[in-house]
Write a protein that holds these residues in place. Structure first.
Motif, PDB file in Angstrom:
ATOM      1  N   PRO A 161      26.710  -1.426  29.875  1.00 15.52           N
ATOM      2  CA  PRO A 161      25.269  -1.668  29.728  1.00 15.52           C
ATOM      3  C   PRO A 161      24.456  -1.397  31.001  1.00 15.52           C
ATOM      4  N   LEU A 162      25.102  -1.299  32.146  1.00 12.54           N
ATOM      5  CA  LEU A 162      24.385  -1.019  33.388  1.00 12.54           C
ATOM      6  C   LEU A 162      24.052   0.463  33.542  1.00 12.54           C
ATOM      7  N   VAL A 163      24.772   1.322  32.828  1.00 11.04           N
ATOM      8  CA  VAL A 163      24.602   2.768  32.978  1.00 11.04           C
ATOM      9  C   VAL A 163      23.401   3.224  32.159  1.00 11.04           C
ATOM     10  N   GLN A 164      22.457   3.857  32.843  1.00  9.47           N
ATOM     11  CA  GLN A 164      21.244   4.361  32.186  1.00  9.47           C
ATOM     12  C   GLN A 164      21.440   5.775  31.654  1.00  9.47           C
ATOM     13  N   ALA A 165      22.244   6.573  32.346  1.00  6.70           N
ATOM     14  CA  ALA A 165      22.508   7.952  31.937  1.00  6.70           C
ATOM     15  C   ALA A 165      23.831   8.395  32.550  1.00  6.70           C
ATOM     16  N   ALA A 166      24.412   9.416  31.933  1.00  3.66           N
ATOM     17  CA  ALA A 166      25.672   9.966  32.445  1.00  3.66           C
ATOM     18  C   ALA A 166      25.637  11.481  32.319  1.00  3.66           C
ATOM     19  N   GLU A 167      26.096  12.143  33.368  1.00  2.00           N
ATOM     20  CA  GLU A 167      26.291  13.594  33.324  1.00  2.00           C
ATOM     21  C   GLU A 167      27.783  13.843  33.421  1.00  2.00           C
ATOM     22  N   ILE A 168      28.303  14.571  32.459  1.00  4.71           N
ATOM     23  CA  ILE A 168      29.738  14.840  32.369  1.00  4.71           C
ATOM     24  C   ILE A 168      29.963  16.346  32.443  1.00  4.71           C
ATOM     25  N   THR A 169      30.889  16.753  33.310  1.00  3.60           N
ATOM     26  CA  THR A 169      31.325  18.141  33.364  1.00  3.60           C
ATOM     27  C   THR A 169      32.829  18.173  33.147  1.00  3.60           C
ATOM     28  N   VAL A 189      36.016  27.494  33.687  1.00  4.56           N
ATOM     29  CA  VAL A 189      35.092  27.348  32.570  1.00  4.56           C
ATOM     30  C   VAL A 189      34.683  25.889  32.560  1.00  4.56           C
ATOM     31  N   THR A 190      33.380  25.639  32.470  1.00  6.44           N
ATOM     32  CA  THR A 190      32.904  24.264  32.422  1.00  6.44           C
ATOM     33  C   THR A 190      31.892  24.094  31.304  1.00  6.44           C
ATOM     34  N   VAL A 191      31.833  22.878  30.798  1.00  8.19           N
ATOM     35  CA  VAL A 191      30.753  22.448  29.923  1.00  8.19           C
ATOM     36  C   VAL A 191      30.195  21.181  30.553  1.00  8.19           C
ATOM     37  N   THR A 192      28.876  21.126  30.681  1.00  3.48           N
ATOM     38  CA  THR A 192      28.201  19.967  31.264  1.00  3.48           C
ATOM     39  C   THR A 192      27.175  19.445  30.274  1.00  3.48           C
ATOM     40  N   ILE A 193      27.193  18.133  30.066  1.00  2.00           N
ATOM     41  CA  ILE A 193      26.172  17.483  29.248  1.00  2.00           C
ATOM     42  C   ILE A 193      25.583  16.320  30.025  1.00  2.00           C
ATOM     43  N   ARG A 194      24.385  15.927  29.661  1.00  2.19           N
ATOM     44  CA  ARG A 194      23.743  14.732  30.208  1.00  2.19           C
ATOM     45  C   ARG A 194      23.235  13.916  29.036  1.00  2.19           C
TER      46      ARG A 194
END
Length: 125
Positions: A93-101, A116-121
């Motif tokens: 619940p403390l996390v407001q947003a996450a960016e994952i690669t 090769v990468t995929v990144t989402i936010r």
């Protein structure tokens, strides 16, 4: 336009696991090394003010949960894997947003390449 302060960030980079993600049979059978970078946005001021781990993200515990997903049930697409990893981060619940690669440096592209990468936010709704 509202001026919003830049959020604080906690990052776990280069978390690796041997896994069997991919659409091709040989990827599922043999597996390969994948890695993930996770960057979380949250307010760390309350934790810093009280030097209190319970008021921030415990990145050791986060790394364990991310690794379990990375090494866990295979998926066809890196996009799906990214979403599952983002869901793990946003479960706190403390996390407001996450960016994952997600990195797949051993993908079979038929030509020389580095990664090769995929990144989402994803943001908390």
């Amino acid at each position: 336009m509202t001026d919003r302060p830049t959020p604080d960030r906690i990052a776990v980079r280069g978390l690796t696991a041997h896994a069997h993600h991919g659409v091709y049979g040989f990827e599922r059978e043999n597996g390969q090394t994948f890695s993930v970078d996770a960057v979380l946005e949250l307010d760390t001021a309350p934790a810093a003010a009280g030097d209190d781990l319970t008021r921030t993200v415990n990145y050791a515990e986060l790394a364990q949960r991310l690794h379990a997903v990375l090494a866990g049930d295979p998926v066809d697409l890196l996009e799906t894997l990214c979403q599952r990893l983002a869901d793990v981060c946003l479960a706190d619940p403390l996390v407001q947003a996450a960016e994952i690669t997600v990195h797949k440096p051993q993908a079979d592209l038929g030509v020389p390449f580095d990664d090769v990468t995929v990144t989402i936010r994803r943001e908390r709704a």
